[in-house]
Design a protein around this motif. Structure first.
Motif, short mmCIF file in Angstrom:
data_model
loop_
_atom_site.label_atom_id
_atom_site.label_comp_id
_atom_site.label_asym_id
_atom_site.label_seq_id
_atom_site.Cartn_x
_atom_site.Cartn_y
_atom_site.Cartn_z
N LEU A 107 -5.24 6.71 -19.76
CA LEU A 107 -6.06 7.19 -20.87
C LEU A 107 -6.13 8.72 -20.90
O LEU A 107 -6.07 9.33 -21.98
N GLY A 147 -8.53 -4.18 -19.62
CA GLY A 147 -9.24 -3.07 -20.24
C GLY A 147 -8.32 -2.21 -21.10
O GLY A 147 -8.71 -1.77 -22.19
N LEU A 148 -7.12 -1.98 -20.61
CA LEU A 148 -6.14 -1.22 -21.39
C LEU A 148 -5.69 -2.01 -22.62
O LEU A 148 -5.61 -1.48 -23.72
N MET A 151 -7.86 -2.17 -25.72
CA MET A 151 -7.95 -0.92 -26.46
C MET A 151 -6.78 -0.73 -27.43
O MET A 151 -6.89 0.07 -28.37
N ILE A 154 -7.37 -1.31 -31.21
CA ILE A 154 -8.39 -0.36 -31.67
C ILE A 154 -7.79 1.03 -31.82
O ILE A 154 -7.98 1.71 -32.84
N LEU A 155 -7.02 1.46 -30.81
CA LEU A 155 -6.39 2.77 -30.87
C LEU A 155 -5.33 2.84 -31.97
O LEU A 155 -5.14 3.89 -32.59
N GLU A 158 -7.41 3.68 -34.92
CA GLU A 158 -8.02 5.01 -34.82
C GLU A 158 -6.98 6.13 -34.97
O GLU A 158 -7.26 7.16 -35.59
#
Length: 233
Positions: A107, A147-148, A151, A154-155, A158
């Protein structure tokens, strides 16, 4: 095409660098170990470059990105081996270190690269099927990789039009397994191979081809591509 492969000095990252450099990309690999970096560069075409960067150090990342300039594609191959074990015995300090080796460096590298990534470019995380496999002994690893993976879509929204994807490898013969004695590792690989419809474990080049596809295909974003030989069927 300019590609940065963070954690590109061995295994999947190095195989990806070799594939993309062969296809004519301007490839830069990073790693924190100068000796491993030198050895990796010796296996790549002369056009490939390298930089010694500790992805756990934000200042080093920012300095590297500023010196590198515009980047078309970023591959996040940073990894670690901590966090495995049955939950009742799981050392949570080791799990925190596992996050510090993979989750946060991936990240941090992406955040540091954002000002330099071209609008039509891509980011590819390399996670692992522990995020999906529901296998005893992998709760910690599953948390890091899951967890990665959660995301990614979503990323992708975004950061659009930047494309964001992940490749989730199954069991692949890389230095990640070096914590096992050779005989134990060979036996484990043979056992894993029996669980796959393709009848073998993966090679780094198998995963590199999937990463290359995600870089080349401008109509794919927000996806986690599992490459496990069919083991999850």
């Amino acid at each position: 095409m300019k590609v940065v492969i963070a954690g590109g000095t061995s295994g999947i990252g190095l195989a990806t660098a070799a594939l993309l450099a062969k296809e004519g990309a301007a490839v830069t690999i990073t790693g924190r170990n100068p000796q491993k970096l030198e050895q990796a560069l010796a296996t790549l075409p002369d056009t490939a470059q390298g930089a010694c960067v500790d992805a756990a150090d934000v200042n080093q990342l920012k300095t590297f990105m500023a010196a590198t300039g515009p980047i078309d594609h970023l591959v996040l191959a940073l990894s670690g081996a901590k966090g495995a074990g049955l939950f009742k015995d799981l050392d949570l300090t080791q799990l925190r270190e596992g996050f510090a080796e993979k989750f946060f460096p991936q990240l941090q590298t992406l955040q540091s690269a954002l000002p330099y990534l071209t609008a039509g470019g891509s980011v590819t995380f390399i996670t692992a099927v522990s995020a999906q496999a529901n296998m005893p002994g992998t709760a910690g690893l599953g948390a890091i990789n899951g967890g990665l993976e959660i995301m990614v879509p979503i990323l992708a929204k975004e950061l659009q039009p930047l494309r964001v994807n992940a490749v989730s490898p199954g069991v692949v013969d890389t230095p990640w397994w070096s914590f096992m004695p050779e005989d134990t590792r060979k036996a484990a690989f043979a056992q894993f191979a029996q669980t796959t419809p393709v009848g073998r474990i993966g090679a780094p080049e198998d995963i590199a081809k999937a990463i290359g596809m995600l870089i080349a295909n401008t109509f794919v974003s927000g996806q986690v591509i599992t490459v496990d030989g069919g083991a999850g069927i």
